[in-house]
Design an enzyme around this catalytic site. Sequence first.
Site, PDB file in Angstrom:
ATOM      1  N   HIS A  63       0.820  -1.308   0.202  1.00  0.00           N
ATOM      2  CA  HIS A  63       0.043   0.008   0.235  1.00  0.00           C
ATOM      3  C   HIS A  63       0.961   1.220   0.048  1.00  0.00           C
ATOM      4  O   HIS A  63       2.082   1.245   0.358  1.00  0.00           O
ATOM      5  CB  HIS A  63      -0.552  -0.002   1.124  1.00  0.00           C
ATOM      6  CG  HIS A  63      -1.554  -0.900   1.541  1.00  0.00           C
ATOM      7  ND1 HIS A  63      -1.713  -1.841   2.701  1.00  0.00           N
ATOM      8  CD2 HIS A  63      -2.561  -1.747   0.760  1.00  0.00           C
ATOM      9  CE1 HIS A  63      -2.039  -2.942   2.635  1.00  0.00           C
ATOM     10  NE2 HIS A  63      -2.871  -3.060   1.589  1.00  0.00           N
ATOM     11  N   HIS A  65       0.925   4.832   2.058  1.00  0.00           N
ATOM     12  CA  HIS A  65       0.513   5.421   3.197  1.00  0.00           C
ATOM     13  C   HIS A  65       0.673   6.757   2.881  1.00  0.00           C
ATOM     14  O   HIS A  65       1.205   7.195   2.358  1.00  0.00           O
ATOM     15  CB  HIS A  65       1.124   4.797   4.332  1.00  0.00           C
ATOM     16  CG  HIS A  65       0.714   3.452   4.722  1.00  0.00           C
ATOM     17  ND1 HIS A  65       0.320   3.115   6.063  1.00  0.00           N
ATOM     18  CD2 HIS A  65       0.527   2.232   3.931  1.00  0.00           C
ATOM     19  CE1 HIS A  65      -0.202   1.904   5.930  1.00  0.00           C
ATOM     20  NE2 HIS A  65       0.081   1.154   4.940  1.00  0.00           N
ATOM     21  N   HIS A  80      -3.588   4.206   5.108  1.00  0.00           N
ATOM     22  CA  HIS A  80      -3.531   4.121   3.622  1.00  0.00           C
ATOM     23  C   HIS A  80      -4.031   5.641   3.175  1.00  0.00           C
ATOM     24  O   HIS A  80      -4.778   6.331   3.478  1.00  0.00           O
ATOM     25  CB  HIS A  80      -4.334   3.019   3.081  1.00  0.00           C
ATOM     26  CG  HIS A  80      -4.232   1.783   3.505  1.00  0.00           C
ATOM     27  ND1 HIS A  80      -4.852   0.720   3.178  1.00  0.00           N
ATOM     28  CD2 HIS A  80      -3.274   0.892   4.347  1.00  0.00           C
ATOM     29  CE1 HIS A  80      -4.554  -0.345   3.633  1.00  0.00           C
ATOM     30  NE2 HIS A  80      -3.502  -0.155   4.383  1.00  0.00           N
ATOM     31  N   HIS A  88     -11.590   0.388   2.062  1.00  0.00           N
ATOM     32  CA  HIS A  88     -10.619  -0.212   1.560  1.00  0.00           C
ATOM     33  C   HIS A  88     -11.009  -1.245   0.564  1.00  0.00           C
ATOM     34  O   HIS A  88     -11.965  -2.101   0.439  1.00  0.00           O
ATOM     35  CB  HIS A  88      -9.670  -1.261   2.653  1.00  0.00           C
ATOM     36  CG  HIS A  88      -8.388  -2.015   2.262  1.00  0.00           C
ATOM     37  ND1 HIS A  88      -7.291  -1.537   1.903  1.00  0.00           N
ATOM     38  CD2 HIS A  88      -8.507  -3.317   1.835  1.00  0.00           C
ATOM     39  CE1 HIS A  88      -6.427  -2.272   1.439  1.00  0.00           C
ATOM     40  NE2 HIS A  88      -7.336  -3.656   1.100  1.00  0.00           N
ATOM     41  N   HIS A  97      -9.133   2.833  -1.482  1.00  0.00           N
ATOM     42  CA  HIS A  97      -8.344   3.922  -1.217  1.00  0.00           C
ATOM     43  C   HIS A  97      -7.418   4.127  -2.445  1.00  0.00           C
ATOM     44  O   HIS A  97      -7.102   2.938  -3.108  1.00  0.00           O
ATOM     45  CB  HIS A  97      -7.747   3.401   0.233  1.00  0.00           C
ATOM     46  CG  HIS A  97      -8.269   3.114   1.168  1.00  0.00           C
ATOM     47  ND1 HIS A  97      -7.645   2.236   2.233  1.00  0.00           N
ATOM     48  CD2 HIS A  97      -9.193   3.502   1.959  1.00  0.00           C
ATOM     49  CE1 HIS A  97      -8.422   2.171   3.336  1.00  0.00           C
ATOM     50  NE2 HIS A  97      -9.415   2.840   3.083  1.00  0.00           N
ATOM     51  N   ASP A 100      -4.407   1.582  -2.247  1.00  0.00           N
ATOM     52  CA  ASP A 100      -4.535   0.104  -2.244  1.00  0.00           C
ATOM     53  C   ASP A 100      -4.165  -0.200  -3.472  1.00  0.00           C
ATOM     54  O   ASP A 100      -4.591  -0.410  -4.550  1.00  0.00           O
ATOM     55  CB  ASP A 100      -6.036   0.043  -2.069  1.00  0.00           C
ATOM     56  CG  ASP A 100      -6.735   0.089  -0.648  1.00  0.00           C
ATOM     57  OD1 ASP A 100      -6.036   0.396   0.298  1.00  0.00           O
ATOM     58  OD2 ASP A 100      -7.853   0.158  -0.458  1.00  0.00           O
ATOM     59  N   HIS A 137       3.223  -5.298   4.184  1.00  0.00           N
ATOM     60  CA  HIS A 137       2.676  -5.757   5.196  1.00  0.00           C
ATOM     61  C   HIS A 137       2.981  -7.431   5.322  1.00  0.00           C
ATOM     62  O   HIS A 137       3.536  -7.959   4.516  1.00  0.00           O
ATOM     63  CB  HIS A 137       1.184  -5.674   5.416  1.00  0.00           C
ATOM     64  CG  HIS A 137       0.739  -4.264   5.374  1.00  0.00           C
ATOM     65  ND1 HIS A 137       0.446  -3.495   6.672  1.00  0.00           N
ATOM     66  CD2 HIS A 137       0.508  -3.284   4.518  1.00  0.00           C
ATOM     67  CE1 HIS A 137       0.007  -2.421   6.278  1.00  0.00           C
ATOM     68  NE2 HIS A 137       0.387  -2.151   5.127  1.00  0.00           N
ATOM     69  N   ARG A 160       3.419  -4.132   9.740  1.00  0.00           N
ATOM     70  CA  ARG A 160       4.225  -3.283   8.589  1.00  0.00           C
ATOM     71  C   ARG A 160       5.625  -3.770   8.780  1.00  0.00           C
ATOM     72  O   ARG A 160       6.186  -3.665  10.002  1.00  0.00           O
ATOM     73  CB  ARG A 160       4.270  -1.852   8.828  1.00  0.00           C
ATOM     74  CG  ARG A 160       2.541  -1.353   8.682  1.00  0.00           C
ATOM     75  CD  ARG A 160       2.461  -0.040   9.458  1.00  0.00           C
ATOM     76  NE  ARG A 160       1.242   0.519   9.316  1.00  0.00           N
ATOM     77  CZ  ARG A 160       0.749   1.702   9.460  1.00  0.00           C
ATOM     78  NH1 ARG A 160       1.561   2.706   9.414  1.00  0.00           N
ATOM     79  NH2 ARG A 160      -0.439   2.147   9.692  1.00  0.00           N
TER      80      ARG A 160
END
Length: 169
Positions: A63, A65, A80, A88, A97, A100, A137, A160
Amino acid sequence: MLKLVVLLGFLAAFCAAENKGIAIITTGVSGVSGSLTFTELSGGGVHIVGTIKGLTRGKHGFHIHSKGDLTDGCGSTGSHFNPYNKTHGAPDAEHRHVGDLGNIEAGANGIATVDITDKIICLTGETGILGRAVVVHSGEDDLGLQDTDESHTTGSAGSRVGCGIIGIL
């Protein structure tokens, strides 16, 4: 008039040039590292290529952020990137998002080869990612398909494990 045509031709060529960004992925703790190149496409969107190593075998949420802040490692990168306040979702979903980007997959050797083209993100502007963070992640992103709050905000992708600030290349 000829000068104007030449000037407009120059500006059109200049605007069509590909802008590029780079992120060096680190964590300092888990051993995840790598580099990614972000190339803005003249037709819109961004092509992301690179490798990330030190991952466990399998899929990992991937993602953009909202913050390019690594003062507290990957934990300070915010949520995100979501300028349109959507839930999401998958990269090809109507509701997602902006940040995403789905999943990347590491093989048995712990290396993920990234080759993603996303049509929503840009390097600058309203959906611009320069100065923000890219985050990997620990687990698979469920793409917002589960009926839980966590699925609708983070894809239930876990902790993360790697991150980097996207800078100008």
